[in-house]
Structures are given as structure tokens and as C-alpha cells.
Write a protein that holds these residues in place. Structure first.
Motif, PDB file in Angstrom:
ATOM      1  N   PHE A 151       0.742  -1.139   0.041  1.00 32.04           N
ATOM      2  CA  PHE A 151       0.034   0.066   0.159  1.00 32.04           C
ATOM      3  C   PHE A 151       0.870   1.362  -0.099  1.00 32.04           C
ATOM      4  CE2 PHE A 151      -3.882  -2.394   2.106  1.00 32.04           C
ATOM      5  CZ  PHE A 151      -3.921  -2.733   0.977  1.00 32.04           C
TER       6      PHE A 151
ATOM      7  N   PHE B  75       3.789   1.418  -1.041  1.00 31.97           N
ATOM      8  CA  PHE B  75       4.584   1.699  -2.457  1.00 31.97           C
ATOM      9  C   PHE B  75       3.694   2.054  -3.719  1.00 31.97           C
ATOM     10  CE2 PHE B  75       5.457  -0.353  -6.476  1.00 31.97           C
ATOM     11  CZ  PHE B  75       6.609   0.124  -6.597  1.00 31.97           C
ATOM     12  N   LEU B  76       2.336   1.719  -3.438  1.00 35.67           N
ATOM     13  CA  LEU B  76       1.236   2.432  -3.969  1.00 35.67           C
ATOM     14  C   LEU B  76       1.160   3.823  -3.852  1.00 35.67           C
ATOM     15  CD1 LEU B  76      -0.349   0.542  -6.071  1.00 35.67           C
ATOM     16  CD2 LEU B  76      -2.381   1.199  -4.518  1.00 35.67           C
TER      17      LEU B  76
ATOM     18  N   LEU C 224       3.974   5.514  -5.708  1.00 33.69           N
ATOM     19  CA  LEU C 224       3.692   5.403  -7.252  1.00 33.69           C
ATOM     20  C   LEU C 224       2.570   6.489  -7.589  1.00 33.69           C
ATOM     21  CD1 LEU C 224       3.876   1.870  -8.476  1.00 33.69           C
ATOM     22  CD2 LEU C 224       5.451   3.386  -8.835  1.00 33.69           C
TER      23      LEU C 224
ATOM     24  N   MET D  87       6.955   2.083 -15.790  1.00 30.54           N
ATOM     25  CA  MET D  87       5.668   1.888 -16.078  1.00 30.54           C
ATOM     26  C   MET D  87       5.206   1.734 -17.329  1.00 30.54           C
ATOM     27  SD  MET D  87       5.257   2.034 -12.739  1.00 30.54           S
ATOM     28  CE  MET D  87       3.614   1.763 -12.366  1.00 30.54           C
TER      29      MET D  87
ATOM     30  N   ILE E 211      -5.385  -5.251  -4.236  1.00 31.70           N
ATOM     31  CA  ILE E 211      -4.275  -4.399  -4.287  1.00 31.70           C
ATOM     32  C   ILE E 211      -3.214  -5.127  -3.978  1.00 31.70           C
ATOM     33  CG2 ILE E 211      -3.050  -2.390  -3.253  1.00 31.70           C
ATOM     34  CD1 ILE E 211      -5.842  -1.001  -3.797  1.00 31.70           C
TER      35      ILE E 211
ATOM     36  N   GLY F 211      -0.331  -5.022  -6.801  1.00 30.92           N
ATOM     37  CA  GLY F 211       0.703  -4.120  -6.112  1.00 30.92           C
ATOM     38  C   GLY F 211       1.948  -4.975  -6.160  1.00 30.92           C
TER      39      GLY F 211
ATOM     40  N   MET G 169       3.098  -5.573  -9.752  1.00 26.89           N
ATOM     41  CA  MET G 169       3.351  -4.052 -10.270  1.00 26.89           C
ATOM     42  C   MET G 169       4.849  -3.528  -9.731  1.00 26.89           C
ATOM     43  SD  MET G 169       1.469  -0.488 -10.437  1.00 26.89           S
ATOM     44  CE  MET G 169       0.955  -0.866  -8.803  1.00 26.89           C
ATOM     45  N   ALA G 170       5.012  -3.787  -8.337  1.00 22.55           N
ATOM     46  CA  ALA G 170       6.244  -3.568  -7.753  1.00 22.55           C
ATOM     47  C   ALA G 170       7.311  -4.242  -8.201  1.00 22.55           C
ATOM     48  CB  ALA G 170       6.049  -3.501  -5.999  1.00 22.55           C
TER      49      ALA G 170
ATOM     50  N   MET H 253      -0.095   6.560 -14.218  1.00 21.42           N
ATOM     51  CA  MET H 253       0.101   5.266 -13.988  1.00 21.42           C
ATOM     52  C   MET H 253      -0.856   4.449 -15.086  1.00 21.42           C
ATOM     53  SD  MET H 253       0.406   4.483 -10.150  1.00 21.42           S
ATOM     54  CE  MET H 253      -0.138   2.970 -10.108  1.00 21.42           C
TER      55      MET H 253
END
Lengths: 78, 265, 203
Positions: free
Chosen positions: A66, A68-69, A72, B31, B198, B202, B205-206, C44
Motif C-alpha cells: 500500500f 509503495f502504491l 507510485l 511503468m 491491491i 501491487g 507491479m512493484a 500510471m
């Protein structure tokens, strides 16, 4: 100028948000370490608790994700 | 550091024209790998456009088909390698469903197996270089998480009626605490699909973004070996994470399903 | 936020204009255009809502296809294979247990046979012993009787000899006594002499 300040704030916020990952790291380490301590004390019960271990790690890790999100989002979406 | 300053820089450089290609030495586009783009042509992405999402989901289907259908086509009592992997996956999820939800959860096993196989294959396929990771998109994971959430909620009410609300009423706690606990339980119940989706997106993606950032450093000759080592290490971690996240998604689905079938706290 | 979007739109317009006007580098222009398209939404790609419909549609298609593949083909087949293997294993275990039982039986039979043989052997030994004993006994008995017969014969012979000897002695002593009496000058009465000798000999 105003946009640059917003941008700067967003980047600083992203950096700050990354600190949350440290918390997740501590949490995951805690879960795994306690599991290992318990497993060494009672190895026969260890195998039955691996599912719980992974669930615990997943919960702890999700919070790091979370943060990290948030980082971003601050970097790319704000 | 990523697209925006780079873009601003480009804007300035476009005025100055020439020198800009050299300036773009250390460029990070971590990204970009997640961009959904049409496979044919360059048009907008409509609902039914065939995009890279389609391609990689198709590859996921083919992988599952190859493992579970082609791999087991001989129905050998003494299995081949592929067949034993398929049987291993089957036994793994079957045992998980049985252990976590109990005997009456076994009839939902095909749905859970579908979720698990899709996620694990999408994660692994997404680890191939130049590929597109479908599970890294919140749209994808949120649909799955919401499907699980809605299915579990509806199933809970159908199976238990109003008794399903007993999930929020912790009868073992002191009476004064119960309303507060109920509030917390309700909040945590509704946060489930969020964290459920998520977490997966997440994680995917991370990991991929971090690999891409390390890959960006490889452009500098001095630290390129270090970058390659870092990419290798991250890749290994990502292989592990890919499986663990699929496992976690599945086992959480089972846990939620157990709540729906046996709401007693 | 408002200024941000404003900035973004002016920026993309500017890039477009620049790309159209200067056309300096074809490759870069293409990359930039792609970039501009991607950046049309938020930075994003995950939050680019224009692609959500597409992703969700294909996800649902994929999940349905996977579900059909799994529930129609894969899972029943694997379940059948596993059940069959379980059956085979159970059968094999049963067969192994059968064989084990048979082995145990065979061992028991062997032991029985061994014990029987032992008993028979000891019987035979006992019988042989008994036979030999009987034979021996018989032989001993026969020998005994023979010996007895022989000794009886001997005794009889001895008795005869003794009788003859006694008779001879009697006769001799009678004769001697008669002769003695005669030689002494008296007449020997045969009757008195005999009686006297007999009395003497008895005594």
C-alpha cells in the motif's frame, strides 16, 4: 511555478511513503522469525502452520505494498 | 524522476532540437511495460479491441490448457513429468479447499482452481521478458476480488440467512465491546476486496517496476554488472512472489468462503 | 490538480505542435507519440480508466474459458486418474497383503511339515528302537531258554552221573563189605549188608 511546487511536494511525499515499506519489512521479518522460533521449538507442528505463515506474511506485506502504491500514485498520478 | 521531468526536459530540448537523444542516456520508464495498447494498428482502446491484454491472457489460457489437458491426455497411472505437475496443482488446491473450508466447500473447488490457475499462470507468464503482466492491473485483480467478495456475501446470506450477520457479532467478547467489534469487523469485511486486489496487483507491479528500474541503471557501464546481479536477484524473488501471491489470493478466497459457509465466530 | 491537468493538455498540444512542426527525428517522434498516448490519462497505466473496459472484458472471457476447460476436461480427468491410481494402489496393497498372507501360510505349512517330519522321524526311531528291543528281548529269551535247557540237560546228566555213581558206590561198597565180611570169615548175609550200606550211605 505552482505546478512545480505541487510536483515537489508529490515527490517528497513519495519518498516519505517509501518509509512504510520499512515497516512492512519489520512485520514480515517478525512473522517469519516467530514462525521459525515456534517451529524449532515444536517441529512436528510446523508443517501444519505454513498456510498461516503465508497468510500472515501476505497481510504484513500488503501494507508495505500500500505504501509503495501511495508512492507510485504520488509520482505518476498526482 | 520518470516521465514528467523527462517530458519537460524533452519539451525544452525540442526547442534546442539536436542534442536531445544523447541527453536521454539514463531514462526510466518503469511503468511503460504496463501500458495497454492495441495489438493491431494504433487506434483507441475500446472494450472489444484486441490488445496485449488479450494476447497474454490467451497465452495464459494456452499454458493452462497445455499443463492440465495436454499434459494429462495419456491418463497414465504412472504419470509423466507434466502430468505430475498438473496433479500436484490439483492436489494442492483440492487439499487447501478441503482443509480450509471443510467438506462442504469442495463443490466450489472448480471456481477456486480457475482463479488459482489463472493467477499463477498470468504471474509466471508475466515474468517472461517483453511480456505483459495482466495481473499487475488493478482492473483485473479488482474484478476477481469483487467477484469473490460478492459471491461470498451472497452465498453467506443464501446459506445462512440473517445468521450470516453473526459473523460481525463476536459472541465471545464482552457485551459492551461487541458493538465496537462489530464496527471493526464490518469495516474489515468491506476492506477485504480492496486489500485482496491491491495486494496482488501491487506485488506484481512493484516487482516488475523495480526490475525495470534496475534495468535502467544498466545503461551506465560502471554499474551495469551490479545492475544485472540485482535484476537476477529480483527476478528470483519475483518467481517466488508470483507463486506466493497466487497462493495467498487463493487461500484468502478459501478463508472468505469458509466465513460464508460457517459464519459462527 | 486543475493546473496540473491544464498543464498536461497544453503540454500535449505543444508536443503535437512541435512534432508536427519540427519533424526532426522520425524515431523519436513515434516514441513521443506513443508516450503521449499513454500519458493521455494519469501517469500510471493501471489508473488509465479508458482501458478498464477492455481489460475486464478480456478477463471475463479468459476466466470463463479457463473455467470451461477445467470443469469440462481437466479436473474430471485428473480426478479420474487420481482415483484410478488410488484404486491401483489399494489393489496392489491388497494383492501384496494377499501374497503376504500366502507367504505366512506357506511358512506355517513348512513349519508344520517340519514338525511332522520330526515327529515321524522320532516315531521311526522309537519304532526301530522298539523293534530292536523286541528282537533283542526275543534273542535274550531264546538264549535264556536255550541256556536253561542246556543247564537242565547238564544237571540231568550230572544227576544221572551222580545216580550211577551212587549206585556204583552202593554196589562197590556192598561188594566191598561182603568181601570184607567174607574175608573175615563170616558169611555175609546179603540182606543185612545191603541194609547197613544203605543206612550208612544215607547217613
Amino acid at each position: 511555478m505552482e505546478g512545480d511546487i505541487v510536483q515537489m511536494g508529490a515527490y517528497i511525499g513519495a519518498g516519505l511513503a517509501c518509509m512504510g515499506m520499512g515497516g512492512a519489512a519489520v512485520g514480515v521479518g517478525n512473522v517469519a522469525g516467530n514462525y521459525l522460533a515456534g517451529a524449532l521449538r515444536n517441529p512436528s507442528a510446523a508443517a501444519s502452520q505454513t498456510a498461516t505463515l503465508f497468510i500472515g506474511i501476505a497481510f504484513a506485506e500488503a501494507l508495505g505494498i500500500f505504501s509503495f502504491l501511495v508512492a507510485l500514485l504520488l509520482m505518476f498520478a498526482v | 524522476m520518470m516521465t514528467r521531468p523527462n517530458r519537460a526536459m524533452m519539451r525544452e530540448l525540442e526547442m534546442a532540437s539536436e542534442a536531445h537523444t544523447e541527453e536521454a542516456g539514463l531514462v526510466f520508464h518503469p511503468m511503460d511495460q504496463f501500458i495497454v495498447k492495441p495489438l493491431f494498428g494504433d487506434g483507441p482502446v475500446g472494450m472489444f479491441t484486441i490488445t496485449n491484454v488479450t494476447l497474454w491472457m490467451g497465452i495464459t489460457i494456452l499454458g493452462i490448457f497445455a499443463l492440465l489437458v495436454l499434459g494429462t491426455r495419456r491418463r497414465a497411472v504412472i504419470p509423466t513429468r507434466t502430468q505430475s505437475i498438473g496433479e500436484l496443482a490439483y492436489g494442492f488446491i483440492y487439499k487447501m479447499v478441503e482443509d480450509v473450508t471443510g467438506k462442504d466447500g469442495v463443490k466450489y473447488f472448480p471456481y477456486i482452481m480457475t482463479l488459482f490457475m489463472f493467477i499463477v499462470f498470468a504471474n509466471f507468464v508475466g515474468l517472461l521478458p517483453m511480456s505483459f503482466t495482466t495481473t499487475s492491473h488493478i482492473a483485473v485483480t479488482a474484478v476477481m476480488a469483487m467477484a469473490v467478495f460478492l459471491a461470498v456475501t451472497i452465498l453467506g446470506f443464501v446459506k445462512n440467512g440473517a445468521g450470516f450477520l453473526g459473523l460481525f457479532w463476536v459472541s465471545s467478547a464482552p457485551l459492551a465491546l461487541r458493538p465496537i467489534l462489530a464496527l471493526i469487523e464490518i469495516i474489515s469485511y468491506f476492506v477485504r476486496p480492496v486489500s485482496h486486489s491491491i495486494r496482488l496487483a501491487g506485488n506484481m507491479m512493484a516487482g516488475h517496476a523495480v526490475i525495470k528500474v534496475f534495468a535502467g541503471f544498466a545503461a551506465i557501464t560502471a554499474i551495469a554488472p551490479l545492475s544485472i546481479v540485482a535484476i537476477t536477484a529480483m527476478y528470483g524473488l519475483e518467481v517466488l512472489v508470483s507463486f506466493i501471491q497466487a497462493y495467498v489470493f487463493t487461500i484468502l478466497t478459501c478463508v472468505y468462503l469458509k466465513d460464508a459457509l460457517h459464519p459462527a465466530h | 490538480m486543475a493546473t496540473e491537468t491544464h498543464e498536461a493538455t497544453t503540454h500535449s498540444a505543444a508536443t503535437d505542435g512541435a512534432a508536427a512542426a519540427t519533424t526532426h527525428d522520425a524515431g523519436h517522434a513515434a516514441a513521443d507519440a506513443a508516450h503521449g498516448a499513454a500519458d493521455a490519462g494519469p501517469g500510471m497505466p493501471q489508473l488509465d480508466f479508458s482501458t478498464f473496459g477492455n481489460q475486464i472484458f478480456w478477463l471475463l472471457v479468459t476466466l470463463v474459458v479457463i473455467y470451461i476447460i477445467l470443469s469440462r476436461f481437466a479436473l474430471p480427468r485428473i480426478a479420474a486418474v487420481l482415483a484410478e491410481r488410488q484404486g491401483t494402489i489399494t489393489n496392489d496393497i491388497a494383492a501384496a497383503e494377499d501374497l503376504k498372507a500366502k507367504a505366512v501360510e506357506a511358512e506355517a505349512a513348512y513349519n508344520q511339515a517340519l514338525a511332522d517330519a520330526r515327529v515321524e522321524a522320532s516315531n521311526i526311531v522309537a519304532a526301530a528302537k522298539a523293534d530292536i528291543q523286541a528282537e533283542l528281548d526275543q534273542a535274550i529269551a531264546k538264549a535264556d531258554t536255550e541256556i536253561a535247557a542246556k543247564s537242565a540237560e547238564g544237571e540231568k546228566a550230572i544227576a544221572e552221573i551222580r545216580a550211577t555213581a551212587t549206585a556204583a558206590v552202593k554196589t562197590v561198597s556192598k561188594d566191598v563189605a561182603k568181601e570184607l565180611i567174607t574175608s573175615m570169615g563170616a558169611t555175609a548175609d546179603a540182606k543185612t549188608v545191603t541194609a547197613a550200606v544203605t543206612a550208612r550211605m544215607k547217613g
